[in-house]
Enzyme design. Structure first.
Site, mmCIF file in Angstrom:
data_model
loop_
_atom_site.group_PDB
_atom_site.id
_atom_site.type_symbol
_atom_site.label_atom_id
_atom_site.label_comp_id
_atom_site.label_asym_id
_atom_site.label_seq_id
_atom_site.Cartn_x
_atom_site.Cartn_y
_atom_site.Cartn_z
ATOM 1 N N LYS A 184 58.822 53.027 -6.795
ATOM 2 C CA LYS A 184 58.029 52.089 -5.988
ATOM 3 C C LYS A 184 56.793 52.823 -5.485
ATOM 4 O O LYS A 184 56.920 53.854 -4.821
ATOM 5 C CB LYS A 184 58.852 51.563 -4.810
ATOM 6 C CG LYS A 184 58.077 50.590 -3.918
ATOM 7 C CD LYS A 184 58.973 49.904 -2.920
ATOM 8 C CE LYS A 184 58.172 48.985 -1.998
ATOM 9 N NZ LYS A 184 59.030 48.316 -1.004
ATOM 10 N N ASP B 245 46.922 47.446 -4.659
ATOM 11 C CA ASP B 245 46.463 48.644 -5.368
ATOM 12 C C ASP B 245 47.588 49.353 -6.111
ATOM 13 O O ASP B 245 47.382 50.415 -6.691
ATOM 14 C CB ASP B 245 45.805 49.619 -4.378
ATOM 15 C CG ASP B 245 46.747 49.994 -3.230
ATOM 16 O OD1 ASP B 245 47.931 49.622 -3.280
ATOM 17 O OD2 ASP B 245 46.278 50.649 -2.280
ATOM 18 N N GLY B 246 48.784 48.776 -6.070
ATOM 19 C CA GLY B 246 49.897 49.374 -6.804
ATOM 20 C C GLY B 246 50.520 50.569 -6.115
ATOM 21 O O GLY B 246 51.462 51.169 -6.622
ATOM 22 N N GLY C 228 54.576 44.429 -8.321
ATOM 23 C CA GLY C 228 53.156 44.758 -8.219
ATOM 24 C C GLY C 228 52.902 46.238 -8.057
ATOM 25 O O GLY C 228 51.775 46.705 -8.208
ATOM 26 N N GLY D 209 55.853 39.351 -8.687
ATOM 27 C CA GLY D 209 56.322 40.334 -9.667
ATOM 28 C C GLY D 209 56.265 41.734 -9.098
ATOM 29 O O GLY D 209 55.839 41.934 -7.956
ATOM 30 N N ARG E 149 66.076 39.440 -8.210
ATOM 31 C CA ARG E 149 65.914 38.726 -6.948
ATOM 32 C C ARG E 149 66.107 37.228 -7.159
ATOM 33 O O ARG E 149 66.015 36.747 -8.294
ATOM 34 C CB ARG E 149 64.488 38.965 -6.412
ATOM 35 C CG ARG E 149 64.189 40.424 -6.183
ATOM 36 C CD ARG E 149 62.761 40.776 -6.589
ATOM 37 N NE ARG E 149 62.574 42.227 -6.606
ATOM 38 C CZ ARG E 149 62.220 42.950 -5.545
ATOM 39 N NH1 ARG E 149 61.931 42.341 -4.416
ATOM 40 N NH2 ARG E 149 62.126 44.248 -5.631
ATOM 41 N N ARG F 298 64.033 54.260 -6.156
ATOM 42 C CA ARG F 298 65.122 53.400 -5.700
ATOM 43 C C ARG F 298 66.191 53.276 -6.792
ATOM 44 O O ARG F 298 65.887 53.374 -7.985
ATOM 45 C CB ARG F 298 64.591 51.990 -5.368
ATOM 46 C CG ARG F 298 63.441 51.992 -4.381
ATOM 47 C CD ARG F 298 63.244 50.642 -3.741
ATOM 48 N NE ARG F 298 62.734 49.600 -4.621
ATOM 49 C CZ ARG F 298 62.268 48.432 -4.170
ATOM 50 N NH1 ARG F 298 62.284 48.168 -2.877
ATOM 51 N NH2 ARG F 298 61.809 47.524 -5.006
ATOM 52 N N ASP G 128 61.708 36.258 -2.678
ATOM 53 C CA ASP G 128 61.489 37.382 -3.601
ATOM 54 C C ASP G 128 62.029 38.688 -3.028
ATOM 55 O O ASP G 128 62.029 39.711 -3.714
ATOM 56 C CB ASP G 128 59.993 37.521 -3.947
ATOM 57 C CG ASP G 128 59.108 37.620 -2.716
ATOM 58 O OD1 ASP G 128 59.143 36.684 -1.892
ATOM 59 O OD2 ASP G 128 58.411 38.629 -2.560
HETATM 60 P P1 AMP Z 1 56.516 42.498 -0.242
HETATM 61 O O1 AMP Z 1 56.013 41.689 0.895
HETATM 62 O O2 AMP Z 1 56.388 43.990 -0.050
HETATM 63 O O3 AMP Z 1 57.884 42.119 -0.658
HETATM 64 O O4 AMP Z 1 55.534 42.188 -1.472
HETATM 65 C C1 AMP Z 1 55.269 40.901 -1.974
HETATM 66 C C2 AMP Z 1 54.600 40.998 -3.317
HETATM 67 O O5 AMP Z 1 53.392 41.742 -3.216
HETATM 68 C C3 AMP Z 1 55.432 41.694 -4.375
HETATM 69 O O6 AMP Z 1 55.195 41.048 -5.585
HETATM 70 C C4 AMP Z 1 54.877 43.094 -4.376
HETATM 71 O O7 AMP Z 1 55.048 43.746 -5.612
HETATM 72 C C5 AMP Z 1 53.410 42.852 -4.087
HETATM 73 N N1 AMP Z 1 52.773 43.985 -3.416
HETATM 74 C C6 AMP Z 1 52.960 44.418 -2.139
HETATM 75 N N2 AMP Z 1 52.186 45.475 -1.894
HETATM 76 C C7 AMP Z 1 51.500 45.755 -3.018
HETATM 77 C C8 AMP Z 1 50.527 46.742 -3.399
HETATM 78 N N3 AMP Z 1 50.113 47.670 -2.550
HETATM 79 N N4 AMP Z 1 50.055 46.695 -4.645
HETATM 80 C C9 AMP Z 1 50.448 45.761 -5.519
HETATM 81 N N5 AMP Z 1 51.351 44.806 -5.232
HETATM 82 C C10 AMP Z 1 51.868 44.798 -3.998
HETATM 83 MG MG MG Z 2 59.083 42.368 -1.968
#
Ligand code: AMP
Ligand code: MG
Length: 486
Positions: free
Chosen positions: A114, A126-127, A97, A95, A184, A177, A253
């Site tokens: 983002k 950590d969002g 995140g 989701g 997705r 963005r 995703d």
């Molecule tokens: P990504 O590899 O960047 O596509 O991320 C995969 C998943 O991890 C997605 O659901 C992102 O929202 C979540 N995510 C990546 N980095 C963070 C972060 N720093 N804090 C929270 N969720 C994250």
């Molecule tokens: Mg992603």
């Protein structure tokens, strides 16, 4: 949280958008404020796309809104839920995140922050997003758009001195963005594999009605949707391959239902031509190596097809839709490679020239961008930097160039050096260029971010003032390691 009253800024009030799908699809929540934000970059071209006035973009209102500290009129921020396959394995629920959808403009563009703080889907994260990776995403979104490759756009980017812990302590940033949709493949997988088939249907109907209306008239609208997504994905990947772009994390995703490039992480433009190149330092098996991208895209489409089966029901129809890839991708790629060679259409000759050239370039690790640009300039009559100088095996490149000349002669005016100049960029966002902009930005000098953006928006122009940006990467570039950490 402050609600901004604006006359010239964006108003997010288009009815019937993603938010209308209902609470099974998202959680509404406010962004986490970003302390003392400052501008890092803005894209005037993205602002125009949204009808945002340049004067408003320069105001503190805009800075606060795009840092998550104030709400745009009509905004109801939400984080969406999706799932996905990561590195070939089912990863379950993921989701947004660290992303929040702010809403949709009258132009039909969604705006998303983002790096705007924790959401119910943050899992261990950590969002937040850091300055380094956000500059890469901001610049590359606009760079791919400049190249004519479908992508989510970036309106702007803000930063803060707030610390964010990665391998080292870094600082926070937020990228705004923009895309017609951030849906997705993983959104479909989520509702399919959790058995929420009413929601799956609602999602598919929404995507058809909003983005693929022609599918509605088909005998099997959901199979038609799968075929349409397959075609768009084939076109996208052909464009990546032709320009030498490696995405780095082609998990389901990170695959856009609109066939856009989405989620810029450890991406890289090839320096030397190496078909096996792996740009993601965390990709130990090379699943997402450059030459594997076309096959992985098909694998991801199969995962989407599987997710759509409760709606399509007829496996022959699903397989036929997916099979379009086997024709569409090679055709698209052949057309792109022919255009790089200056031909409006692929033919046997362009296919053979491409194959022989790529074999030679792979042997010599010839610089991809420089080779193609030099070839274009040479064909256009500018032989100041001869193509053959790029090769050790001069006999091999001379033989290839002779064949190329023969083919151009055969085609006469059907061969266009101008098409070559418009197809082979002078400048792409190589890792070392991004690294230089990041290093300066860490010292609070954001001028290189903005200057690179200006050049990357016009990649097919010559940039005499920045000849070094179009030149060979420095030796240290080969030691840059980019992982998933962002
Ligand atoms: P990504 O590899 O960047 O596509 O991320 C995969 C998943 O991890 C997605 O659901 C992102 O929202 C979540 N995510 C990546 N980095 C963070 C972060 N720093 N804090 C929270 N969720 C994250
Ligand atoms: Mg992603």
């Amino acid at each position: 949280m402050n609600l901004l009253a604006t006359s010239s800024g964006p108003v997010l009030a288009r009815p019937g958008g993603f938010a209308n799908l209902g609470p099974a699809f998202y959680t509404e929540l406010l962004p986490t404020p970003l302390p003392d934000p400052y501008w890092v970059g803005t894209s005037a071209s993205s602002a125009r796309l949204l009808g945002i006035d340049a004067g408003w973009m320069a105001r503190d209102d805009a800075l606060q809104a795009f840092s998550g500290n104030a709400l745009l009129p009509g905004s109801r921020p939400l984080a969406s839920v999706y799932s996905g396959h990561q590195f070939g394995a089912w990863a379950g629920q993921l989701g947004d995140g660290r992303a929040l959808l702010l809403g949709e403009t009258a132009q039909g563009q969604e705006i998303q922050l983002k790096g705007s703080g924790l959401t119910p889907y943050s899992r261990m994260g950590d969002g937040r997003a850091v300055l380094r990776s956000s500059i890469r995403e901001f610049l590359c979104s606009e760079a791919l758009h400049g190249l004519g490759i479908p992508t989510t756009r970036a309106l702007c980017m803000t930063g803060s001195d707030a610390p964010v812990q990665r391998e080292e302590t870094e600082t926070a940033a937020v990228v705004t963005r923009v895309a017609p949709s951030f849906i997705r493949f993983g959104h479909f997988e989520h509702f399919s594999y959790s058995g929420q088939h009413d929601e799956l249907k609602r999602l598919a109907d929404f995507v058809i009605d909003r983005h693929y209306p022609a599918c509605r008239a088909a005998v099997q609208p959901y199979a038609a949707l799968l075929e349409a997504v397959t075609r768009r994905t084939a076109t996208l990947i052909a464009q990546w391959q032709a320009v030498g772009f490696c995405h780095g994390v082609m998990n389901t995703d990170n695959m856009s239902i609109l066939g856009l490039t989405i989620d810029y992480g450890p991406f890289q433009f090839l320096d030397g031509f190496d078909p096996g190149h792996i740009c993601n330092h965390s990709d130990h098996q090379g699943r997402y190596a450059y030459q594997r991208q076309p096959g992985i895209a098909h694998w991801n489409l199969c995962a989407l097809g599987q997710a759509l089966m409760p709606l399509i029901q007829d496996s022959d129809a699903a397989l036929a839709a997916l099979d379009t890839y086997r024709r569409a991708f090679p055709e698209e790629l052949a057309a792109r490679m022919a255009a790089k060679l200056g031909f409006g259409q692929a033919c046997e000759g362009t296919g053979r020239l491409t194959d022989e050239l790529q074999a030679l370039m792979a042997r010599e690790r010839t610089d991809h961008t420089i080779f193609w640009r030099r070839l274009a300039r040479q064909a256009a009559g500018d032989g100041a930097e001869p193509v053959r100088d790029l090769f050790i095996d001069r006999a091999a490149i001379d033989a290839w160039l002779l064949q190329f000349e023969e083919l151009t002669a055969q085609h006469g005016r059907g061969h266009s050096p101008d098409l070559m100049l418009k197809t082979n960029p002078a400048i792409v966002l190589r890792n070392h260029l991004a690294e230089q902009a990041i290093a300066r930005a860490k010292l609070k000098d954001f001028s290189l971010v903005q200057d690179l953006l200006a050049a990357l928006e016009r990649p097919y122009d010559g940039h005499p003032a920045h000849a070094d940006w179009a030149g060979f990467p420095p030796d240290w570039a080969s030691h840059i390691q980019i992982s998933c950490s962002s």
